[in-house]
Write an enzyme that holds these catalytic residues in place. Structure first.
Site, PDB file in Angstrom:
ATOM      1  CG  ASP A   1     -23.873  48.922   3.043  1.00  0.00           C
ATOM      2  OD1 ASP A   1     -24.201  47.774   3.386  1.00  0.00           O
ATOM      3  OD2 ASP A   1     -23.771  49.869   3.841  1.00  0.00           O
ATOM      4  CD  GLU A   2     -28.345  48.799   4.470  1.00  0.00           C
ATOM      5  OE1 GLU A   2     -29.083  47.782   4.391  1.00  0.00           O
ATOM      6  OE2 GLU A   2     -28.032  49.319   5.558  1.00  0.00           O
TER       7      GLU A   2
ATOM      8  CD  GLN B   1     -31.469  44.988   8.799  1.00  0.00           C
ATOM      9  OE1 GLN B   1     -31.332  46.152   9.092  1.00  0.00           O
ATOM     10  NE2 GLN B   1     -30.528  44.072   8.998  1.00  0.00           N
TER      11      GLN B   1
ATOM     12  NE  ARG C   1     -31.661  49.034  13.167  1.00  0.00           N
ATOM     13  CZ  ARG C   1     -30.758  48.355  12.476  1.00  0.00           C
ATOM     14  NH1 ARG C   1     -29.556  48.827  12.312  1.00  0.00           N
ATOM     15  NH2 ARG C   1     -31.068  47.172  11.963  1.00  0.00           N
TER      16      ARG C   1
ATOM     17  CE  LYS D   1     -24.873  46.504   6.755  1.00  0.00           C
ATOM     18  NZ  LYS D   1     -25.873  47.410   6.175  1.00  0.00           N
ATOM     19  CB  THR D   2     -20.615  48.623   8.721  1.00  0.00           C
ATOM     20  OG1 THR D   2     -22.029  48.755   8.637  1.00  0.00           O
ATOM     21  CG2 THR D   2     -19.986  49.858   8.156  1.00  0.00           C
TER      22      THR D   2
END
Length: 749
Positions: free
Chosen positions: A224-225, A255, A608, A33-34
């Site tokens: 983002d997010e 998330q 993670r 994603k980043t």
DNA sequence: GGCCGTTTCGTTTTT
DNA sequence: CGAAACGGCC
């Protein structure tokens, strides 16, 4: 620079290249994603978009910093010009420019949660309301909820729905408190965290020309997010994007873990409605984790009803099974985790930085820290008690805040009698009442104190006012660092700390010096155009972590809450405290949505991990002062068992401490609780302050005598908080733990 | 006003 | 348990 897009997969490339028009990227955990965000920005700049016209919003400072670093690495210095940061930091910057429009000073103060609560406490007291009913925490929560939904106090007071709600809850005055709170904040030239977003909305709503300016300025917006944004944040971005409609949001509904702050998955659904021409891209391939980890995560999240259809999969190797450590106590759990890390390091030639230990609450870090220290494993803690929350730091910051903004009531309350100058709570309360009655600011009264009162207290207040006035002069000619040093010196803060030669005192002195250094760095940094103290303070108010020397050494095991871990990845991840009531948290089990949010939180923790995931729980745990027996978390059952390897590594059964039943549990069951009388008095938990300047000769195991409580054995010695206080845990008759005054203890060596 | 001992209260996550 | 509020006393 020619951007290489071959390293991206098809949907990733699509998301990067679709620059015009609204875009939503649904990105599964570990799906790059980043990377997409960064490539997208780089691509825009390559297509000769001025970096000044790009705004990239994140939710946390950590995410913002990481994005900044990665983009700088890719495109170099130009990255500096991108408007990139958290919602709160970006919009506080804009509010600073436009403050006049809202009749705020441009150097407005940002109240943190403590300031807000303290202000509410005064307001509740002044309104003569019962603070058992109107608990500052509850009131603040309600106000925050309203602001996140863009409900002003005017609307709130007139809304029959909220009024009915508050009546039922027995708090009919809530609307009035909201009003008073806002008015006091305004009078103090202060905004709380929610105001930063709320007032940005007001600014854009009431000042079309301002909105117009920013709408045209920002040609590309990235969020983002996105699943973590609340209504207030969503509306800001929507307004800003209304002209160019180039709004790209990236998120993963699985998330979403910030509903408690008003985040709403509904935003994702609204987004589709608001932008019919929306393009949606799904990133479903996970590049981060082994197949075992991806599949066990999927097996968990499918228990949630509310979710978007999405299938996360991976091409990676199968990997090891997920380990489950079952320990008899929290201390043993920590030991087993530390041992496991030690062994993994040896067997796999791994470094400390390959490991992370995640937990639900910050308080859980203690055991783990202790165990790691005993095994000589270096670690660092992310979050928790921050540098900025230390008393000495808050004290100096309060001084600086007040020097910048003389209307800041909370700062004034903190510093007016610091160091002691004989101005007590009674006097302060009187001054506040005077200010309110005459509708002037506190500073107006303090600056001309002799018109209001005379005598010794008045002299003290006048001396204080003159001190502040002398800083006004300095503000005009000196830079932020020089002013701050002068304040630290002339206020007497530094001197007081310098004279305290206890280890804690020395450390506090060093902390203040460190803060001054930070201000110096801020001034010396050529990247900062605006070097005023006001800007520094606003930046600092929105920071939570501090890069100290410990954190600069990268090879450390990372300890943090799951919330802080979002967006990060580690080779081996441990999730500790997998017990019912702890995770999922007892406090969260009010509704089905709450449980689902906790489940998503666990999902975040699991995903993670790159190679190895280890879960652990303890059969008994020290919590809220008691040892409680624990049940394994329901989430463990929800994981598909075929991926799990249960390593029952607890020692013998009798090693497990027998869970003790305590008063609180009896009380809950309705049984009467007797206080244990000590020397005829109902001193259940006697405690006392003492001066640590006394030699710390006390050690665990020593026999001591207290004039009141007689003989006992010291079980622990600890320094409490930042104040000059300490407590002794003192066991009497092998059963009861008492907290006793150090000063009065006779030591029998 | 300020020190010192006692009592109460919240116990989650972040900006 | 630990922080902060409270209250009695000098």
């Amino acid at each position: 620079m020619r951007l290489k897009l071959d390293s991206l997969n098809e949907p990733q490339r699509e998301a990067v290249l679709h620059t015009e028009g609204p875009l939503m990227v649904i990105a599964g955990a570990g799906s790059g994603k980043t990377r997409v965000l960064i490539y997208r920005i780089a691509h825009l700049i390559e297509q000769s978009t001025d970096p000044f016209r790009i705004m990239a919003l994140t939710f946390t400072n950590k995410a913002a910093n990481e994005m900044r670093q990665r983009i700088e690495k890719m495109i170099g210095n130009e990255a500096r010009n991108i408007w990139m940061g958290t919602f709160h930091s970006i919009f506080s910057r804009i509010l600073r420019f436009e403050a006049e429009r809202l009749n705020y000073p441009s150097n407005f103060t940002i109240y943190d949660t403590d300031d807000s609560k303290s202000l509410l406490r005064s307001i509740i007291r002044e309104a003569a309301l019962d603070d058992k009913v109107y608990k500052p925490n509850v009131v603040l929560g309600r106000i925050s909820m309203a602001k996140n939904r863009l409900i002003s106090w005017q609307t709130y007071i007139n809304d029959p729905f909220y009024r009915a709600d508050d009546e039922v809850a027995g708090r009919p005055e809530m609307g009035r408190l909201y009003k008073l709170y806002q008015q006091r904040c305004f009078k103090s030239g202060a905004m709380d965290f929610d105001d930063l977003l709320f007032n940005t909305n007001v600014l854009f709503r009431d000042h079309p020309d301002v909105l117009h300016k920013y709408q045209h300025r920002f040609r590309y917006l990235l969020v983002d997010e996105f699943q973590d944004t609340n209504v207030s944040q969503y509306l800001i971005t929507k307004k800003l994007a209304a002209v160019h409609r180039n709004l790209c949001v990236v998120g993963d509904d699985a998330q979403s873990i910030y509903a408690f702050r008003g985040a709403d998955i509904q935003n994702i659904l609204n987004f589709e409605k608001d932008y019919p021409e929306l393009k949606t891209v799904r990133l479903e391939q996970n590049y981060r984790s082994t197949r075992n980890i991806v599949e066990v995560a999927n097996s968990l999240i499918k228990h949630n009803d509310r979710q978007l259809r999405k299938e996360v999969w991976t091409d990676n190797e199968q990997g090891d099974q997920i380990e489950l450590i079952k320990a008899s106590s929290d201390a043993e759990e920590a030991r087993l985790v530390a041992t496991s890390i030690f062994e993994d390091k040896m067997n796999g030639a791994l470094r400390n930085q390959d490991f992370a230990i995640l937990y639900r609450t910050n308080a859980q870090s203690r055991n783990v820290e202790e165990a790691l220290r005993k095994m000589n494993i270096k670690y660092r803690i992310v979050g928790g008690l921050s540098f900025y929350q230390r008393k000495e730091i808050k004290d100096l910051l309060a001084y600086l805040r007040f020097v910048v903004n003389h209307n800041d009531e909370e700062a004034l309350k903190r510093i007016i009698n610091l160091p002691k100058r004989g101005i007590g709570d009674t006097t302060i309360a009187k001054l506040i009442v005077m200010a309110n009655e005459n509708d002037v600011s506190l500073w107006d009264i303090i600056g001309n104190i002799y018109t209001a009162m005379s005598g010794r207290t008045a002299n003290s207040i006048d001396a204080f006012a003159n001190l502040i006035k002398s800083f006004d002069l300095a503000m005009q000619t000196k830079n932020a660092f020089e002013v701050a040093s002068q304040v630290a010196r002339e206020s007497g803060l530094l001197k007081e700390l310098y004279e305290d030669k206890t280890p804690e005192g020395i450390s506090r002195y060093e902390n203040v010096q460190e803060l001054l250094n930070a201000i110096k760095e801020f001034v010396d940094n050529p990247e900062n155009e605006d070097k005023t103290l006001g800007t520094f303070l606003q930046t600092v108010s929105l920071l939570t972590s501090w890069e100290d020397d410990q954190n600069k050494d990268p090879d450390r095991v990372t300890l943090m809450t799951i919330h802080s871990a979002k967006g990060l990845e580690f080779r081996n991840v441990y999730v500790v405290g997998m017990e019912e009531d702890l995770f999922p948290s007892q406090m969260m089990l009010n509704s089905r949505e709450d449980l689902e949010e906790e489940r998503r939180l666990f999902y975040v923790a699991i995903t993670r991990a790159e190679k190895k995931l280890t879960l652990s729980y303890a059969l008994s745990r020290y919590r809220f002062g008691n040892i409680r027996s624990c049940e394994p978390s329901r989430f463990l059952q929800e994981l598909d068992g075929q991926y799990l390897k249960v390593t029952r590594r607890f020692r013998t059964e009798e090693a497990a401490p027998r869970p003790t039943r305590f008063a609180a549990q009896f009380k809950r069951a309705g049984a009467p609780v007797k206080r244990i009388p000590v020397n005829g008095k109902s001193a259940h938990q006697p405690s006392a302050n003492f001066r640590p300047s006394d030699p710390m000769r006390l050690k665990a195991g020593m026999t001591v005598e207290h004039p009141k409580f007689g003989f006992g054995t010291v079980s622990a010695v600890e320094v409490q908080g930042n104040d000059r206080k300490a407590r002794i845990n003192f066991q009497q008759h092998g059963e009861k733990t008492l907290l006793l005054s150090f000063a009065k203890l006779m030591i029998h060596e």
